[in-house]
Each structure stands twice: as C-alpha cells, then as structure tokens.
Design a protein around this motif. Structure first.
Motif, PDB file in Angstrom:
ATOM      1  N   HIS A 108     -27.200  45.748  38.790  1.00  9.61           N
ATOM      2  CA  HIS A 108     -26.484  44.959  37.792  1.00  9.61           C
ATOM      3  C   HIS A 108     -26.233  43.537  38.274  1.00  9.61           C
ATOM      4  O   HIS A 108     -25.985  43.302  39.452  1.00  9.61           O
ATOM      5  N   ASN A 109     -26.276  42.606  37.342  1.00  8.81           N
ATOM      6  CA  ASN A 109     -25.664  41.291  37.488  1.00  8.81           C
ATOM      7  C   ASN A 109     -24.346  41.308  36.727  1.00  8.81           C
ATOM      8  O   ASN A 109     -24.169  42.095  35.796  1.00  8.81           O
ATOM      9  N   LEU A 110     -23.437  40.434  37.129  1.00  9.68           N
ATOM     10  CA  LEU A 110     -22.216  40.244  36.357  1.00  9.68           C
ATOM     11  C   LEU A 110     -22.450  39.120  35.349  1.00  9.68           C
ATOM     12  O   LEU A 110     -22.767  37.990  35.723  1.00  9.68           O
ATOM     13  N   TRP A 111     -22.307  39.464  34.076  1.00 10.23           N
ATOM     14  CA  TRP A 111     -22.455  38.499  32.991  1.00 10.23           C
ATOM     15  C   TRP A 111     -21.052  38.183  32.469  1.00 10.23           C
ATOM     16  O   TRP A 111     -20.457  38.973  31.752  1.00 10.23           O
ATOM     17  N   TRP A 112     -20.500  37.044  32.905  1.00  8.08           N
ATOM     18  CA  TRP A 112     -19.136  36.636  32.533  1.00  8.08           C
ATOM     19  C   TRP A 112     -18.130  37.767  32.812  1.00  8.08           C
ATOM     20  O   TRP A 112     -17.158  37.953  32.072  1.00  8.08           O
ATOM     21  N   GLY A 113     -18.336  38.513  33.902  1.00  7.83           N
ATOM     22  CA  GLY A 113     -17.410  39.569  34.290  1.00  7.83           C
ATOM     23  C   GLY A 113     -17.799  40.950  33.812  1.00  7.83           C
ATOM     24  O   GLY A 113     -17.126  41.935  34.159  1.00  7.83           O
ATOM     25  N   TRP A 114     -18.890  41.051  33.058  1.00  7.69           N
ATOM     26  CA  TRP A 114     -19.351  42.354  32.577  1.00  7.69           C
ATOM     27  C   TRP A 114     -20.583  42.769  33.361  1.00  7.69           C
ATOM     28  O   TRP A 114     -21.499  41.986  33.558  1.00  7.69           O
TER      29      TRP A 114
ATOM     30  N   ALA B 275     -15.870  32.706  32.692  1.00  2.00           N
ATOM     31  CA  ALA B 275     -15.915  32.920  31.244  1.00  2.00           C
ATOM     32  C   ALA B 275     -15.244  31.774  30.499  1.00  2.00           C
ATOM     33  O   ALA B 275     -15.777  31.264  29.504  1.00  2.00           O
ATOM     34  N   VAL B 276     -14.071  31.360  30.995  1.00  2.61           N
ATOM     35  CA  VAL B 276     -13.356  30.256  30.344  1.00  2.61           C
ATOM     36  C   VAL B 276     -14.175  28.964  30.442  1.00  2.61           C
ATOM     37  O   VAL B 276     -14.322  28.218  29.464  1.00  2.61           O
ATOM     38  N   GLY B 277     -14.721  28.694  31.644  1.00  2.39           N
ATOM     39  CA  GLY B 277     -15.535  27.496  31.820  1.00  2.39           C
ATOM     40  C   GLY B 277     -16.764  27.500  30.935  1.00  2.39           C
ATOM     41  O   GLY B 277     -17.138  26.465  30.369  1.00  2.39           O
ATOM     42  N   SER B 278     -17.378  28.654  30.767  1.00  5.97           N
ATOM     43  CA  SER B 278     -18.558  28.760  29.907  1.00  5.97           C
ATOM     44  C   SER B 278     -18.204  28.480  28.458  1.00  5.97           C
ATOM     45  O   SER B 278     -18.927  27.770  27.747  1.00  5.97           O
ATOM     46  N   LEU B 279     -17.087  29.032  28.006  1.00  2.00           N
ATOM     47  CA  LEU B 279     -16.646  28.785  26.631  1.00  2.00           C
ATOM     48  C   LEU B 279     -16.341  27.308  26.393  1.00  2.00           C
ATOM     49  O   LEU B 279     -16.701  26.747  25.354  1.00  2.00           O
ATOM     50  N   LEU B 280     -15.684  26.684  27.368  1.00  2.00           N
ATOM     51  CA  LEU B 280     -15.362  25.256  27.226  1.00  2.00           C
ATOM     52  C   LEU B 280     -16.638  24.413  27.175  1.00  2.00           C
ATOM     53  O   LEU B 280     -16.763  23.511  26.342  1.00  2.00           O
TER      54      LEU B 280
ATOM     55  N   ALA C 167     -34.528  31.961  41.071  1.00  2.00           N
ATOM     56  CA  ALA C 167     -33.379  32.421  41.855  1.00  2.00           C
ATOM     57  C   ALA C 167     -32.074  32.210  41.099  1.00  2.00           C
ATOM     58  O   ALA C 167     -31.171  33.052  41.156  1.00  2.00           O
ATOM     59  N   MET C 168     -31.962  31.080  40.382  1.00  2.00           N
ATOM     60  CA  MET C 168     -30.750  30.839  39.600  1.00  2.00           C
ATOM     61  C   MET C 168     -30.601  31.888  38.501  1.00  2.00           C
ATOM     62  O   MET C 168     -29.498  32.405  38.269  1.00  2.00           O
ATOM     63  N   TRP C 169     -31.705  32.212  37.834  1.00  2.00           N
ATOM     64  CA  TRP C 169     -31.658  33.185  36.749  1.00  2.00           C
ATOM     65  C   TRP C 169     -31.340  34.579  37.280  1.00  2.00           C
ATOM     66  O   TRP C 169     -30.554  35.321  36.697  1.00  2.00           O
ATOM     67  N   GLU C 170     -31.938  34.934  38.419  1.00  2.00           N
ATOM     68  CA  GLU C 170     -31.695  36.258  38.977  1.00  2.00           C
ATOM     69  C   GLU C 170     -30.302  36.385  39.588  1.00  2.00           C
ATOM     70  O   GLU C 170     -29.676  37.437  39.509  1.00  2.00           O
ATOM     71  N   GLY C 171     -29.802  35.304  40.198  1.00  2.00           N
ATOM     72  CA  GLY C 171     -28.522  35.381  40.893  1.00  2.00           C
ATOM     73  C   GLY C 171     -27.309  35.154  40.013  1.00  2.00           C
ATOM     74  O   GLY C 171     -26.255  35.758  40.243  1.00  2.00           O
ATOM     75  N   ALA C 172     -27.422  34.296  39.030  1.00  2.00           N
ATOM     76  CA  ALA C 172     -26.278  33.990  38.154  1.00  2.00           C
ATOM     77  C   ALA C 172     -26.792  33.761  36.737  1.00  2.00           C
ATOM     78  O   ALA C 172     -26.765  32.637  36.216  1.00  2.00           O
ATOM     79  N   PRO C 173     -27.263  34.812  36.077  1.00  2.00           N
ATOM     80  CA  PRO C 173     -27.876  34.625  34.751  1.00  2.00           C
ATOM     81  C   PRO C 173     -26.899  34.111  33.714  1.00  2.00           C
ATOM     82  O   PRO C 173     -27.296  33.370  32.803  1.00  2.00           O
ATOM     83  N   ASP C 174     -25.614  34.489  33.831  1.00  2.00           N
ATOM     84  CA  ASP C 174     -24.644  34.035  32.841  1.00  2.00           C
ATOM     85  C   ASP C 174     -24.428  32.527  32.908  1.00  2.00           C
ATOM     86  O   ASP C 174     -24.453  31.830  31.888  1.00  2.00           O
ATOM     87  N   ILE C 175     -24.260  32.015  34.118  1.00  2.00           N
ATOM     88  CA  ILE C 175     -24.058  30.572  34.284  1.00  2.00           C
ATOM     89  C   ILE C 175     -25.330  29.819  33.922  1.00  2.00           C
ATOM     90  O   ILE C 175     -25.285  28.775  33.246  1.00  2.00           O
ATOM     91  N   THR C 176     -26.473  30.341  34.352  1.00  2.00           N
ATOM     92  CA  THR C 176     -27.750  29.696  34.047  1.00  2.00           C
ATOM     93  C   THR C 176     -27.979  29.622  32.544  1.00  2.00           C
ATOM     94  O   THR C 176     -28.389  28.579  32.012  1.00  2.00           O
ATOM     95  N   LEU C 177     -27.706  30.707  31.846  1.00  2.00           N
ATOM     96  CA  LEU C 177     -27.883  30.730  30.396  1.00  2.00           C
ATOM     97  C   LEU C 177     -26.911  29.778  29.710  1.00  2.00           C
ATOM     98  O   LEU C 177     -27.292  29.045  28.777  1.00  2.00           O
TER      99      LEU C 177
END
Length: 448
Positions: free
Chosen positions: A207-213, A356-361, A410-420
């Motif tokens: 699993h990756n964590l997607w905004w905490g999920w 999650a908050v930073g992504s929403l902002l 590597a960015m997509w695999e390591g932090a897909p939520d932030i990358t997206l």
C-alpha cells in the motif's frame, strides 16, 4: 509419518511462541498512529523465537519485498565466494568486472571490501538503468559516467549501487545469476521456503498512503535490483536468517566470516557500517540493525548478539515521511530490555492530516484561479501571463526532479497523492493561463 517428518524438519526455535501482551498493545497503538494496515512481528530471545504475530492484513508467513534488508543476503553471498577462494576482499572490484569501464579513474582502486562497507565513495544518487525490468548488468553499466565523491576507503556514504556492483561480481565469479546463487547458497539451506529471488507474485498486497488512506500501490518488483532491494521474504523466513546470523546452523559460513559481516568499519554519526548491517545501539542497547524500504513495503531487523536476541518488523505500507518500522522495532527492544522506549516521533496520522489539508488548499487555489480566468477578461500584461502563469510552473515541473535527484517514476511510486495533487494543480494553472491569454486577445481585438 510425513507429518512427523515435516515437524522434525522445522527449526525447533520456531516452535515456541509466548504471549507478550504489552508488546502487542504497543504495536497496535503504533499501527494506529502510523496508519499501518498490516504488520508482522517476530521476537527472538537467547536463540529462540519467543513471540510471533501478524497484525491487520499481514501475517508472519506472508512475504513482502524487503528493500535494503536484501543487502545482508548479498554480503553473505559474497562471503561464501571469499571462503571458496574465488573473491579477495582487498582486490580491486575491476578484477572481477573486466568488461566494466568507468569514466572516473578512481573507480579502478575501489575494493570489494569497500563496496561491502559502503566506503567506496560512490554517491547515493548514482544513476540507475531505466525501466522496472532492467537487468543487474544494465544497472551496473549505467554507472559508467559516475564520479566518486570521496577517496575510496576514507568515508562512509550509504549508496545502494555499491551492492549492485557486488551482486554483479557474484554473477561473474559464480557463473550463475545472482538470484539463483542466493537461492542455492543461502535461502535453500535456511529453509526459507516462502522467500523468492524470482518474483513477487506471492507477496502480500502493498500500500501507499493516499492522503492518509491505505490505498493501492503503483510499485512493481524490480528483478535487476535484487542485491540491494528486491529479495522477497516473510518475517518467519527472516527469523531463520537472523537465527543463523546469531550463531545458528547450518554452516553457511565459518564463525570468522560471520563475525566479519558484523564488524562495523564505515564510521557514521550514530553507527558504523559493517557488511549489510549497521553496528550501533538500539534503545541504548548494543546492536546490529538495518532497515529496508521500497514504495509500499517497509521492514526493520535488530539483532543483539550479546544475548542472541532480535526483533523483526515488516509492514505492507511505506511512506517517504517516516521510518515507522525502525521506531517500532526499537520500542520492542526497549520492552525486552526493560528500558525507555524511543520518543519524539510524529504520528503519521498527524502528518497526513497536514498533507490532506495542504492538498485541498493547493487545489482550491488552482480552481479559484481557473474560475477567475474564465470570468474576468484582461488582467496582467501578456508577457507576465506567459512568464509567470505558464512557463514558470512548467519549468518547475521539469527542474524539480533534477534539483532533488528523484525521477518522476520515483515520485509517483513514493508519494502518489502529493504527486497527483501537484500535477492537477499545475494543469489547472496552465489551463487558466491559456484562458487568460485567449480572453486578453479577445479583449484587445474588441477594443480595436
């Protein structure tokens, strides 16, 4: 009769497991803190497994991709060839890689021992071959243009390509693939039956964590990185490896060679790097330890040679923000030794709440900018729109990987939520800039 024979073949040390409710409660609390969907724990005391338990999605018999814990297997494989007289630890590595040429003449002086101790001078961001399916030989060939950042033997610098080179040496000297050699000389003798050097088809879902999920992972097993990151093993199988490292049978190496694996040489601030292990302290206790992490899996192993004890922690989740397995392993060691548990680690649930908050902002600002571009004509001068609203964000996307030495993959695999999130925000910004230019052009035409 067959059942009796199977039971006799099992290591006696794996048949004993005592309840450790305090440890279990600690692990469960840390899993909640760090949003861990599955964790496997094995505790060893005085040469015997005394506790083994799977939590959540992961059992102790389920394998994962163990990341840099693979390095201890690579070091063991190299030492078997040293004992066979086929490798000299103090020989230049190029004795065994005659087809390999490097642009930096300093590479000619790097020895096998320096690769094992991570004192070769190879940089941590040395290049790798492109593609998940790249071979070990291709990864080594990608190092041709690398430049050493320190004189060989003078400084410890953790760099995974050191162990890629070692894996290739094993292949050349043994005449077998690295995976086949490790399987035959290490995994099979230790009866590591759920482990693999051939693929990750039997691995527990990661699993990756997607905004905490805990969501799906985009990571795929990489066969060419077996020596440094891609061996597949379960907690139960790793306990067999650790028991052997602590002095158990079978006799894969002599006691002298096994001790050499554990002798720290590459001096760092808090530890000395040995051969696939770090020699230092864990929760104030003298220990050997190492971690392993790839996108979607993470693990930590701690060995306490003085008491022939150890802790193995594996999880089916990984993140760029914290080494939760090292923290948990240290906490379990503290419980075993009746000492204070490590503190000061920020729970990942707090970190991902901020993500999650930073992504929403960020997305909110991007959507707001797009809406304004659609509704309001005119605005900035044309060159400012092109320079600051269009070209600057695009340039940042191109330059950022070079600055931080990380690929888009590597960015997509390591932090897909932030990358997206960043990709969508930039895309919305570019669309807004285009609308601004179109609206401004229409406005200018209307005025004329």
């Amino acid at each position: 009769m067959k059942l009796l024979l199977a039971l006799l073949l099992l290591p006696v040390s794996l048949s004993v497991s005592a309840a450790m409710p305090e440890v279990d409660r600690y692990v469960e609390a840390k899993m909640a803190d760090h949003l861990i969907p599955g964790l496997a724990l094995v505790v060893i005391r005085e040469g015997k497994v005394v506790h083994r338990r799977g939590f959540g999605e992961l059992g102790t018999a389920q394998p994962i991709i163990i990341g840099s814990l693979s390095k201890a297997f690579t070091a063991t494989a190299v030492m078997t060839l040293v004992e066979a007289g086929k490798i000299d630890l103090d020989a230049p590595m190029q004795r065994y890689l005659p087809a390999s040429t490097f642009d930096d003449p300093g590479m000619a002086g790097v020895t096998v021992r320096q690769l094992l101790n991570q004192t070769s001078g190879l940089p941590a961001d040395a290049p790798r071959a492109d593609g998940h399916d790249a071979s070990l030989a291709a990864h080594v060939a990608a190092l041709r243009g690398v430049r050493l950042v320190s004189t060989p033997g003078t400084q410890h610098l953790y760099s995974s390509p050191n162990y890629q080179l070692l894996g290739r040496i094993v292949e050349v000297v043994s005449g077998e693939s690295f995976g086949d050699y490790v399987q035959r000389r290490v995994l099979d003798p230790l009866q590591m039956t759920s482990s693999s050097t051939k693929g990750a088809g039997n691995a527990a879902p990661g699993h990756n964590l997607w905004w905490g999920w805990a969501g799906p992972s985009t990571y795929r097993w990489e066969p060419g990185r077996l020596p440094t990151a891609s061996i597949v093993a379960s907690a139960d199988d790793l306990s067999r490896f650790v028991l052997w490292q602590l002095g158990g049978e079978p006799r894969i190496l002599s006691d002298e060679s096994r001790a050499l694996l554990h002798r720290g040489v590459g001096k760092s601030e808090y530890f000395s790097y040995a051969m696939g292990w770090r020699e230092g302290t864990t929760a104030g206790v003298p220990s050997l330890w190492h971690g392993g992490a790839v996108p979607s899996y993470r693990g930590a192993v701690v060995m306490i040679p003085q008491s022939r004890s150890g802790v193995i922690v594996l999880t089916n989740m990984s993140t760029m923000f914290a080494d939760h397995t090292r923290e948990i392993a240290a906490g379990v060691v503290a419980s075993m030794e009746q000492g204070p548990r490590p503190e000061g680690f920020r729970p990942l649930r707090q970190v991902y709440a901020l993500v999650a908050v930073g992504s929403l902002l960020l997305l909110g600002f991007a959507v707001h900018g797009l809406v304004r571009a659609l509704r309001q004509p005119g605005g900035k001068e044309k060159w400012k729109i092109i320079a600051f609203d269009l070209l600057l964000p695009l340039a940042a996307i191109v330059v950022a990987p070079r600055i931080f030495h990380v690929s888009y993959r590597a960015m997509w695999e390591g932090a897909p939520d932030i990358t997206l999130t960043v990709a969508v925000a930039v895309l919305l910004g570019v669309v807004a800039a285009v609308f601004k230019l179109v609206r401004r052009q229409d406005t200018v035409i209307g005025r004329t």
